[in-house]
Design an enzyme around this catalytic site. Structure first.
Site, PDB file in Angstrom:
ATOM      1  CE  LYS A 238      -1.865   3.036   2.020  1.00  0.00           C
ATOM      2  NZ  LYS A 238      -1.845   4.537   1.734  1.00  0.00           N
TER       3      LYS A 238
ATOM      4  CD  GLU B 234      12.327   4.026   9.793  1.00  0.00           C
ATOM      5  OE1 GLU B 234      11.562   4.848  10.363  1.00  0.00           O
ATOM      6  OE2 GLU B 234      13.074   4.328   8.854  1.00  0.00           O
TER       7      GLU B 234
ATOM      8  CB  SER C 116       2.576   7.396   0.716  1.00  0.00           C
ATOM      9  OG  SER C 116       2.069   8.695   0.970  1.00  0.00           O
ATOM     10  CD  GLU C 117      -2.631   8.721   1.744  1.00  0.00           C
ATOM     11  OE1 GLU C 117      -3.037   9.261   2.798  1.00  0.00           O
ATOM     12  OE2 GLU C 117      -2.083   7.588   1.716  1.00  0.00           O
TER      13      GLU C 117
ATOM     14  CD  GLU D 285       9.952  11.904  12.725  1.00  0.00           C
ATOM     15  OE1 GLU D 285      10.858  11.461  12.005  1.00  0.00           O
ATOM     16  OE2 GLU D 285       8.965  11.222  13.063  1.00  0.00           O
TER      17      GLU D 285
ATOM     18  N   GLY E 200      10.133   6.519  12.796  1.00  0.00           N
ATOM     19  CA  GLY E 200      10.625   7.887  12.865  1.00  0.00           C
ATOM     20  C   GLY E 200      11.732   8.072  13.874  1.00  0.00           C
TER      21      GLY E 200
ATOM     22  CB  THR F 137       0.481   4.756  11.225  1.00  0.00           C
ATOM     23  OG1 THR F 137       0.255   6.046  10.663  1.00  0.00           O
ATOM     24  CG2 THR F 137       0.016   3.693  10.242  1.00  0.00           C
TER      25      THR F 137
END
EC number: 1.2.1.3
Length: 502
Positions: free
Chosen positions: A181, A256, A183-184, A389, A258, A238
């Site tokens: 999937k 992973e 990223s949009e 971040e 960040g 997420t």
């Protein structure tokens, strides 16, 4: 009256079962972040469509040839894919530049190396050996590795082709069926991989690539009990959204998530080298990498001269059109990213931080584009900017009085992905790196990456590894075969002699 024809933007569909699919009713428009112009539409894949894809993928894994393919076959396909990709790097560079807003000079350098990941995992699949354990007695115990099954991969917008290729290569080398999937915000280069792998000889249905919003398509994909593993590059939010369901389905997650990488500068380093190091660590990809050097921790003996020179160099950075060869800083990915950067600047100022340079949104000559000035803010180690971040070109500059303080500040956040130590003192380099909590620590370097080098963090930066033997083995499961050629099953004889239970 003449009416100029308007060229419609292309629609880039999902790649499923070896072919592009008919468009879904709902579509997502992909923008060029440097101009705000639409460049394509993609599918907003609904959960019911995903369920069909998952069913087909599960069937492909259990009945198709890839999961049972000889290692030499996987080697051949992945090697051919590397050759095809290398020949098409210029078109991928152009596409990545348009969809991410990153300078073309960066894209050429990064994408030139991407085929190496396919070659590395192709070779690893070919040469990886099982083991025979030192099992006690007249017994042979062989360990072999098998593919997991259907695996889901959630890829981000900042390095679309690189990160997708890293994940896909490891998973295919292990014999799995892969659903990606993308990223949009930047899916177009990833969607183009389907046809490339088909041309390389990958059986249809082994690599499925779908588009959609993370909260809909990504969530539905990760909630499927048909998965054998989830591999996520994204944010902590997420992970927290998908982890409970994955745990209920007993599906492991590689994550992973960040970082807040400290860049540690010590007085033995030449100040000009230190400034060049800070620019490279902090502003590649407009600060949109998980290991962006977003905290510059500078020893007091170096601090004033470093600060003065850094401010001048940052102010001189060329921000602009990513397709221009001279551009050094491109756009960030979206308006939301601009607003996030501005929010961090505002909070830093409220907390007493001093903006040395930058700090504002900007635009191209036409007043368009999602740009933010490269920004340095002098701040405290416990400030919002120094602990959280940004994922943009807003960097915290922190003065530290000693080596001990630099180590303490470096370890003082909940992230632990990457860090770099800059010193010409050999003993200090070993001493400091041993004490820094991070999955990757560079000495006199930053952003250095290789297919053979494990990549992943500690603490809230995630779990598991990309790259290296660790990534390949994470996409396989170990089967233990115990062959007895001399232990007799005498336990229930009338007279027991030399009985063995364990």
């Amino acid at each position: 009256m003449r009416v100029d024809a308007i060229t419609p933007i292309p629609h880039v569909p999902n790649w499923v079962n070896g072919a592009p699919t008919p468009p879904t009713p709902n579509r997502i428009t992909v923008l060029n972040p440097a101009t705000e112009a639409p460049i394509a539409t993609i599918d907003a894949t609904p959960p019911e469509t995903l369920e069909s894809i998952l069913t087909d993928s599960w069937q492909t894994f259990h009945t198709g040839p890839w999961s049972r393919a000889d290692a030499s076959e996987r080697f051949a396909v992945l090697s051919k894919a590397a050759t095809l990709l290398r020949a098409r790097i210029p078109e991928f560079v152009e596409l990545e530049t348009r969809q991410t807003g990153r300078p073309i000079r960066e894209m050429r350098a990064q994408l030139a190396r991407v085929p190496e990941w396919l070659e590395y995992f192709a070779s690893l699949a070919r040469v990886h050996e099982g083991r025979v354990t030192p099992f006690k007695g007249p017994v042979v115990n062989t360990l072999t590795r098998l593919p997991l099954g259907v695996v889901a991969q959630i890829t981000p917008y900042n390095h679309p082709l690189l990160i997708a290729t890293k994940k896909i290569a490891a998973a295919l080398a292990g014999g799995n069926v892969v659903i990606v999937k993308a990223s949009e915000l930047a899916p177009l280069s990833v969607l183009r991989l389907g046809a490339l792998f088909q041309e390389a000889g990958l059986p249809d249905g082994v690599l499925q690539i779908v588009s959609g919003f993370g909260y809909e398509t990504g969530k539905a994909l990760c909630e499927s009990p048909r998965l054998s593993q989830i591999d996520l590059t994204g944010g902590l939010a997420t992970y927290k959204a998908i982890a409970p369901v994955a745990a209920a389905n007993m599906i492991p997650i590689i994550a992973e998530l960040g970082g807040k990488a400290p860049v540690c500068f010590f007085p033995s380093l030449d100040v000009h080298m230190a400034v060049k190091a800070a620019l490279f660590a902090s502003f590649i990809a407009s600060g949109q990498t998980c290991v962006t050097g977003s905290r510059l921790l500078v020893h007091a003996d170096l601090y004033e001269s470093f600060k003065e020179r850094l401010q001048k160099r940052v102010q001189a950075l060329r921000v602009g059109d990513p397709t221009d060869e001279r551009t050094q800083i491109g756009s960030v990915i979206s308006r939301v990213a601009v607003e996030r950067c501005a929010g961090f600047v505002a909070r830093a100022v409220q907390e007493g931080g001093k903006v040395l340079c930058g700090g504002k949104p900007t635009a191209n000559a036409a007043g368009k584009g999602f740009f933010f000035e490269p920004t340095i803010i002098e701040t405290r180690a416990d400030s919002d900017l120094a602990c959280n971040e940004v994922f943009g070109p807003v960097i915290a500059l922190i003065k530290c009085e000693s080596e001990e303080e630099i180590i303490r500040v470096a370890n003082g956040t909940s992230f632990a992905l990457g860090a770099s130590v800059w010193t010409n003192d050999f003993n200090q380099a070993h001493r400091v790196t041993a004490k820094i909590e991070a999955g990757i620590v560079w000495v006199n370097g930053h952003h250095l990456n290789d297919p053979s080098s494990p990549w992943g963090g500690f603490k809230e930066s995630g779990m598991g590894k990309e790259n290296g033997m660790e990534a390949y083995e994470s996409y396989t499961k170990v089967k233990s075969t115990v062959i007895n050629y001399g232990v007799q099953p005498v336990w229930f004889d009338d007279e027991i002699e030399n009985a063995r239970y364990g």
